[in-house]
Design a protein around this motif. Structure first.
Motif: not given
Length: 303
Positions: A35, A73, A176
């Motif tokens: 991330y 995330k 991500n």
């Protein structure tokens, strides 16, 4: 899970050239999720850049990375790069760009920049020197920018350690990244005749670099008497060009092209042959036949 050798081990033999090529698909980086925060928001926590260390295994002839992006995330996408490459057909010169284009990657939804750097420049990249007027250098072949998903092939740098610098180009939105890295290795089992031919060919090229073009031709002929090699024949053709024998050189290069297309690593050899011609043209821009031969070779690279 540890790194592993994908269960690809193909023995390819050619009756004309009697070379046995052992190829393996080696997963350097297993699928992982990373991330990256937005550039502005990373000032208050998290990071907008990171990098992955790539230790290329011995005998790497080309390597690939694939990635896909998403918001959020967490979560990792199934890239299956190693499995896809292992299932594709291998030809004598390695995985071609046409075969590589068959690799599928999940559709991404956010943008990512990836830069292929050496150890010195990846440090500059990570420190964001470009934000303060500095620069870092990268290898263009392994670099993509503002891209949501990709499969990237690298065959210009195939030894030592390199780094993939990952950057979120957005100032505010996080991304991500799911990424995987795979190398293709190959070993050629050579006959004694092939080894002697390579030695004579190497001596011939040394003579060329010393400016003794007649000796280059002599040792190239000795090499091909042992075993005909495309790159050696191309060296002979270049020496003939330097001696002003344009017509003879053209015939020699036609033979070289035919050999190179049938022998291992043809894509790489063609690139090197063109590079040798370019180097000669830098020093002798008016040499007859060089540009015409280069165009012919460039056309052959497309087939």
């Amino acid at each position: 899970m540890n790194k592993f050798l994908i269960l690809v081990l193909l023995l390819l033999a050619n009756a004309v050239f009697s070379q046995e090529v052992i190829k393996k698909s080696y997963q350097i980086i297993e699928p992982r999720s990373i991330y990256l925060n937005g550039g502005m928001r990373s000032e208050f926590g998290g990071k907008s850049r990171t990098y992955i260390k790539i230790d290329l295994p011995p005998n790497t002839v080309e390597w690939y990375y694939s990635f896909s992006t998403s918001t959020g995330k967490s979560g990792i996408k199934n890239l299956n790069l190693a499995l896809q490459l292992s299932s594709l057909l291998f030809d004598y010169s390695g995985i071609t760009s046409k075969i590589a284009s068959k690799v599928k990657v999940p559709e991404g939804s956010s943008s990512l920049d990836v830069y292929l750097c050496d150890i010195e420049n990846i440090d500059l990249f990570y420190k964001k020197v470009d934000n303060n007027g500095g620069i870092y250098r990268y290898i263009r072949e392994g670099t993509v920018e503002n891209t949501k998903q990709a499969v990237v092939q690298i065959n210009d740098v195939t030894t030592n350690t390199w780094y993939l610098g990952l950057k979120n180009p957005s100032s505010f939105d996080g991304v991500n990244v799911s990424i995987e890295v795979v190398a293709i290795t190959a070993e050629i089992h050579k006959t004694p005749e092939q080894e002697r031919a390579e030695l004579y060919g190497g001596i011939g090229w040394t003579q060329f670099e010393n400016g003794d073009y007649l000796k280059c031709i002599e040792y190239s002929d000795k090499a091909n008497a042992e075993y005909e090699l495309g790159w050696v024949t191309a060296n002979k053709g270049l020496a003939q060009l330097m001696l002003g024998k344009e017509s003879i050189a053209m015939d020699t290069y036609v033979n070289a092209i035919t050999l190179i297309k049938k022998q291992p690593y043809s894509e790489y050899v063609f690139k090197e042959v063109i590079k040798d011609i370019d180097n000669v043209l830098i020093r002798y821009p008016n040499i007859k036949g060089a540009r015409e031969i280069k165009k012919i070779i460039e056309l052959q690279q497309q087939y």
